[in-house]
Write a protein that holds these residues in place. Structure first.
Motif, PDB file in Angstrom:
ATOM      1  N   LYS A 111       0.852  -1.184   0.000  1.00 58.00           N
ATOM      2  CA  LYS A 111       0.000   0.000   0.000  1.00 58.00           C
ATOM      3  C   LYS A 111       0.885   1.230   0.000  1.00 58.00           C
ATOM      4  O   LYS A 111       1.983   1.209   0.557  1.00 58.00           O
ATOM      5  CB  LYS A 111      -0.897   0.000   1.243  1.00 58.00           C
ATOM      6  N   LYS A 123      -7.119  13.021   9.819  1.00 62.91           N
ATOM      7  CA  LYS A 123      -7.628  11.755   9.293  1.00 62.91           C
ATOM      8  C   LYS A 123      -7.523  11.626   7.779  1.00 62.91           C
ATOM      9  O   LYS A 123      -7.345  10.535   7.261  1.00 62.91           O
ATOM     10  CB  LYS A 123      -9.094  11.569   9.706  1.00 62.91           C
ATOM     11  N   SER A 124      -7.669  12.739   7.078  1.00 60.63           N
ATOM     12  CA  SER A 124      -7.774  12.688   5.624  1.00 60.63           C
ATOM     13  C   SER A 124      -6.784  13.630   4.958  1.00 60.63           C
ATOM     14  O   SER A 124      -6.347  14.624   5.555  1.00 60.63           O
ATOM     15  CB  SER A 124      -9.197  13.056   5.204  1.00 60.63           C
ATOM     16  N   LYS A 207      -0.159   6.086  10.605  1.00 61.83           N
ATOM     17  CA  LYS A 207      -1.434   5.846   9.932  1.00 61.83           C
ATOM     18  C   LYS A 207      -1.433   6.518   8.560  1.00 61.83           C
ATOM     19  O   LYS A 207      -0.799   7.555   8.350  1.00 61.83           O
ATOM     20  CB  LYS A 207      -2.599   6.377  10.778  1.00 61.83           C
ATOM     21  N   TYR A 208      -2.126   5.875   7.624  1.00 62.32           N
ATOM     22  CA  TYR A 208      -2.332   6.479   6.314  1.00 62.32           C
ATOM     23  C   TYR A 208      -3.464   7.497   6.408  1.00 62.32           C
ATOM     24  O   TYR A 208      -4.461   7.270   7.112  1.00 62.32           O
ATOM     25  CB  TYR A 208      -2.713   5.420   5.282  1.00 62.32           C
ATOM     26  N   LEU A 209      -3.328   8.595   5.712  1.00 60.60           N
ATOM     27  CA  LEU A 209      -4.433   9.538   5.605  1.00 60.60           C
ATOM     28  C   LEU A 209      -5.453   9.004   4.599  1.00 60.60           C
ATOM     29  O   LEU A 209      -5.074   8.467   3.541  1.00 60.60           O
ATOM     30  CB  LEU A 209      -3.923  10.909   5.149  1.00 60.60           C
ATOM     31  N   ASP A 210      -6.733   9.138   4.951  1.00 57.82           N
ATOM     32  CA  ASP A 210      -7.786   8.710   4.031  1.00 57.82           C
ATOM     33  C   ASP A 210      -7.630   9.439   2.694  1.00 57.82           C
ATOM     34  O   ASP A 210      -7.275  10.620   2.647  1.00 57.82           O
ATOM     35  CB  ASP A 210      -9.165   9.012   4.610  1.00 57.82           C
ATOM     36  N   ASP A 211      -7.935   8.709   1.642  1.00 59.06           N
ATOM     37  CA  ASP A 211      -7.760   9.220   0.280  1.00 59.06           C
ATOM     38  C   ASP A 211      -9.086   9.061  -0.468  1.00 59.06           C
ATOM     39  O   ASP A 211      -9.248   8.167  -1.303  1.00 59.06           O
ATOM     40  CB  ASP A 211      -6.638   8.425  -0.414  1.00 59.06           C
ATOM     41  N   PRO A 212     -10.080   9.921  -0.167  1.00 57.04           N
ATOM     42  CA  PRO A 212     -11.413   9.751  -0.756  1.00 57.04           C
ATOM     43  C   PRO A 212     -11.440   9.832  -2.277  1.00 57.04           C
ATOM     44  O   PRO A 212     -12.344   9.290  -2.909  1.00 57.04           O
ATOM     45  CB  PRO A 212     -12.237  10.882  -0.118  1.00 57.04           C
TER      46      PRO A 212
END
Length: 287
Positions: A111, A123-124, A207-212
């Motif tokens: 990933k 978070k994102s 943590k990975y940041l969310d990738d919308p």
């Protein structure tokens, strides 16, 4: 005169056959790789297997991602075990697919994405536009080598998420990891171009940041690629490369050993000696 012509013809045929025989029996091989911790681990393990089990002399070619693909495609390198697909190296695959042979995945479950310490209240990727967060990060994203697939994806992400005030800092895998470690030790904010498997996820809470917008894609694989005619003149090495496959946990063991002070060669040697059953499966039919 006829005897002399016959002699020349015989010499030519013998030399030609000897040349073909030398090529087929040549016990040298060139492996291209990028200086990412994951690929340093995998390429050194393959090198150790080819040398200790098949008697090859392996030349390691450390290059950036573009030259790595180019080298296998034009034959200046024999193989690589470092192709991140289907997303990270998609542009290289599209360009060089006719000139290479893809032996398939040697590792599942990779990933990539923008990564931060778990202690950060974010978070994102979209949150990077928050003025306070941007200021705390000095509007910098710490990257790796220019031309790497994750760097190209990050440039696209910066456009898609309107991170126009940010700078993507070009660096190296090792320098990026050191920047992260320094910030983590002091509990400072930082955002990096991260990927798994990597030892830093075992050593730090990240943590990975969310990738919308799905710029970085989903889970990937690492593939083994070889030059087109490798099977014909180095069939035993081709067999090992074709059968080489391991898990993210196994790769992480080698990466951590290197990070804790072992040389890549010693870490690979120790792993190969400790995992005889796995290595036997890779060399089956090659000896």
């Amino acid at each position: 005169m006829k005897k002399w012509s016959l002699f020349i013809s015989i010499v030519f045929v013998v030399a030609l056959l000897a040349g073909c025989s030398d090529k087929a029996g040549d016990k040298t091989i060139k492996l291209a790789y990028v200086a990412w911790d994951s690929e340093i681990a995998s390429t050194n393990v393959v090198k150790e297997v080819l040398e200790s089990k098949l008697g090859y002399k392996v030349e390691m070619l450390q290059v950036d991602a573009g030259p790595m693909w180019t080298g296998v495609a034009d034959g200046s390198a024999d193989a690589m075990v470092a192709a991140w697909l289907p997303s990270t190296h998609a542009s290289y695959l599209e360009k060089y697919k006719p000139d290479i042979e893809d032996l398939g995945a040697n590792l599942d479950g990779t990933k990539i994405g923008l990564t931060v310490p778990a202690y950060m209240d974010i978070k994102s990727i979209e949150d990077l536009n928050n003025a306070d967060i941007a200021s705390s990060l000095k509007k910098q994203i710490i990257g790796i080598e220019p031309g790497a697939g994750i760097m190209m994806a990050t440039e696209k992400a910066m456009t898609e998420y309107a991170l126009k005030d940010y700078t993507l800092v070009e660096s190296s895998s090792a320098a990026m990891a050191q920047e992260l470690q320094n910030a983590y030790d002091k509990k400072l904010p930082i955002v990096i171009t991260g990927w798994t498997p990597h030892w830093m996820f075992a050593k730090m809470e990240l943590k990975y940041l969310d990738d919308p917008k799905a710029i970085y894609g989903g889970d990937e694989q690492i593939h083994t690629l070889v030059r087109k005619d490798l099977k014909e003149d180095k069939k035993d090495a081709y067999t090992v490369l074709d059968q080489f496959q391991w898990s993210p946990e196994e790769m992480a063991n080698v990466m951590i050993a290197i990070q804790e002070g072992k040389t890549p060669e010693d870490a690979a040697k120790d792993w190969v000696q400790a995992n005889a059953d796995k290595v036997d499966a890779w060399i089956k039919g090659a000896k």
